[in-house]
Enzyme design. Structure first.
Site, mmCIF file in Angstrom:
data_model
loop_
_atom_site.group_PDB
_atom_site.id
_atom_site.type_symbol
_atom_site.label_atom_id
_atom_site.label_comp_id
_atom_site.label_asym_id
_atom_site.label_seq_id
_atom_site.Cartn_x
_atom_site.Cartn_y
_atom_site.Cartn_z
ATOM 1 N N SER A 129 15.800 -21.977 94.949
ATOM 2 C CA SER A 129 15.959 -22.475 96.318
ATOM 3 C C SER A 129 15.555 -21.348 97.257
ATOM 4 C CB SER A 129 17.438 -22.822 96.545
ATOM 5 O OG SER A 129 17.731 -22.959 97.913
ATOM 6 N N TYR A 177 26.720 -20.828 95.756
ATOM 7 C CA TYR A 177 25.356 -21.337 95.585
ATOM 8 C C TYR A 177 24.341 -20.200 95.736
ATOM 9 C CZ TYR A 177 21.491 -24.703 96.267
ATOM 10 O OH TYR A 177 20.331 -25.428 96.164
#
Ligand code: NAD
Length: 274
Positions: A156, A169
């Protein structure tokens, strides 16, 4: 916000589909029941691969397999395999024998650090970092034995940049970037490449689910979250489609990408150009 037109049978944005024949190759995609994983499974099957679709969501996997079976002339197949990746021994075992491994399964919680539940932090790291390690560990013996393998880790922008309230995350994705580079160095003499794909915000259930949490954390109404939080740093003011991410995953499996390893393919609409 306009979405690119899907090309029949591929789910790819019109005019951008890569021609690649993966007939005879097996691909394992985790988190395949929805979002990016579903798009990757369909795209790899459209290129001829036998796709093993792994997820804890049995219903979503069944729907995906049905959808694939209904695509006329799909060159490959999609085989559902229900598995919760927090069972790390099972995760390592399931990866045996695959030619292509797409580490995609992920979860998200948006919460300030001082309120972040430690057990959720642990689960995020387990699913998004430890399971990919175990899946790579399980996949490598077959890849090394045949002298060819492709590892694609769905990271990401948050593997490269932090955002507030996403400690687990961001930590997991930064760790995945390091794991991917290490796999690239060790895999190179064996014909195995390992790379990350780093999308900005993708139009998937994972993003839809975090709008309310983002609104609460930033003290904004939900209808302002997209423009003022999610797309604030993106030069392109739209969400990216799962099919566009799948096209990047496929590219990393093409012969033309054989020299691409240990790197991160960023699809972030210009976010990290700042
Ligand atoms: P999603 O929620 O649509 O899909 C994630 C899938 O992972 C789900 O089908 C879920 O059932 C599965 N999963 C979660 N925990 C699991 C477990 N313990 N065992 C087995 N399966 C499990 O999410 P998505 O947006 O498609 O995200 C896919 C990947 O892409 C994630 O790694 C995510 O971090 C990454 N990503 C997403 C975005 C985005 O904006 N959506 C952006 C960048 C990166």
């Amino acid at each position: 916000m306009s979405a690119p037109t899907p090309e029949p049978g591929t789910g790819s944005p019109a005019g951008t589909a890569i021609a690649l024949d993966l007939t005879g190759r097996t691909a394992l995609v985790t988190g395949a029941a929805g979002g990016i994983g579903r798009a990757c499974a369909l795209r790899l099957a459209a290129a001829g691969a036998r796709v093993r679709a792994v997820d804890r969501a049995a219903d979503g996997l069944a729907a995906l397999a049905e959808e694939a079976a209904a695509i006329p002339g799909l060159p490959g197949t999609v085989v559902p395999e229900t598995l919760d990746l927090t069972d790390l021994d099972a995760a390592e075992a399931v990866a045996a024998g695959t030619d292509i491994l797409v580490n995609n399964a992920g979860i998200q919680l948006v919460r300030p650090l001082e309120e972040f539940p430690p057990e959720v932090f642990h689960t995020v790291l387990t699913v998004m970092l430890e399971a990919p390690f175990r899946l790579i560990r399980g996949a490598l013996p077959h890849m090394y034995a045949q002298g060819w393998g492709r590892i694609v880790n769905i990271s990401s922008v948050h593997g490269l940049r932090a955002s507030p309230y996403k400690s687990a995350y961001v930590a997991a994705k930064h760790g995945l970037e390091g794991l991917s580079k290490t796999a690239a160095l060790e895999g190179a003499p064996h014909g195995v490449t390992s790379n990350c794909v780093c999308p900005g915000y993708v139009r998937t259930p994972l993003v839809e689910r975090q709008i309310a949490d983002q609104a609460a954390a930033h003290g904004l109404p939900e209808d302002r979250v997209l423009t003022e939080v999610l797309l604030r740093d993106s030069a392109l003011k739209r969400l990216i489609e799962p099919a566009e991410v799948a096209e990047a995953v496929l590219y990393l499996c093409t012969p033309g990408a054989a020299f691409v390893t240990g790197t991160s393919l960023t699809l972030d609409g210009g976010w990290t150009a700042h």
